[in-house]
Design an enzyme around this catalytic site. Sequence first.
Site, PDB file in Angstrom:
ATOM      1  N   ASP A  18       0.866  -1.161   0.000  1.00  0.00           N
ATOM      2  CA  ASP A  18       0.000   0.000   0.000  1.00  0.00           C
ATOM      3  C   ASP A  18       0.915   1.226   0.000  1.00  0.00           C
ATOM      4  OD1 ASP A  18      -2.345   1.548   0.205  1.00  0.00           O
ATOM      5  OD2 ASP A  18      -2.253   1.538   2.386  1.00  0.00           O
ATOM      6  N   ASP A  20      -0.265   5.023   1.246  1.00  0.00           N
ATOM      7  CA  ASP A  20      -0.565   5.980   2.307  1.00  0.00           C
ATOM      8  C   ASP A  20      -0.520   5.338   3.685  1.00  0.00           C
ATOM      9  OD1 ASP A  20      -1.108   8.519   0.962  1.00  0.00           O
ATOM     10  OD2 ASP A  20      -2.715   7.410  -0.027  1.00  0.00           O
TER      11      ASP A  20
END
Length: 154
Positions: A18, A20
């Site tokens: 991922d 963020d």
Amino acid sequence: MPYPDTLKKNPKIIFFTDFDGTITLKDSNDWPPQTDNLGFGEKRREQGNADTLENKVTFRDSFWEMMESVKTPFPDCIKLLCENIKLDPYFREFYQWSRESEVPVIVLSSGMTPIIRSLLVHLIGPEAADIEIVSNEVVDKPGKTKDQEDGWQL
């Protein structure tokens, strides 16, 4: 979303991540310049998150509404993010190892490709342009450009 080119090369190992709050310390969609400061604010964002968790609205619709609330020209959003978002202190070392070990890194994110790309290159350097990203694209709104106020959308 595009099919990652890296997968066509059939590497022995691929690292999917991922973006963020994983590669960065804060979520670029919530913190400057996105919804909390330039859009409808933290309280409404948190309500949208709660509504999503309670299945009152889809994540896609909630995220779209959050991004629609940001009227700032897109290049200005990227500039503010580059000034404020910080890299996880261990990611640079990991990324260097992955390059030396020929382990491709692919970012899978509900965020926006041009923001992720800009932050990676800003925080790591030009070599980060090699990181493949599978996420949302940003386009001009009809009759406008991303450089204008309220000129972009997912």
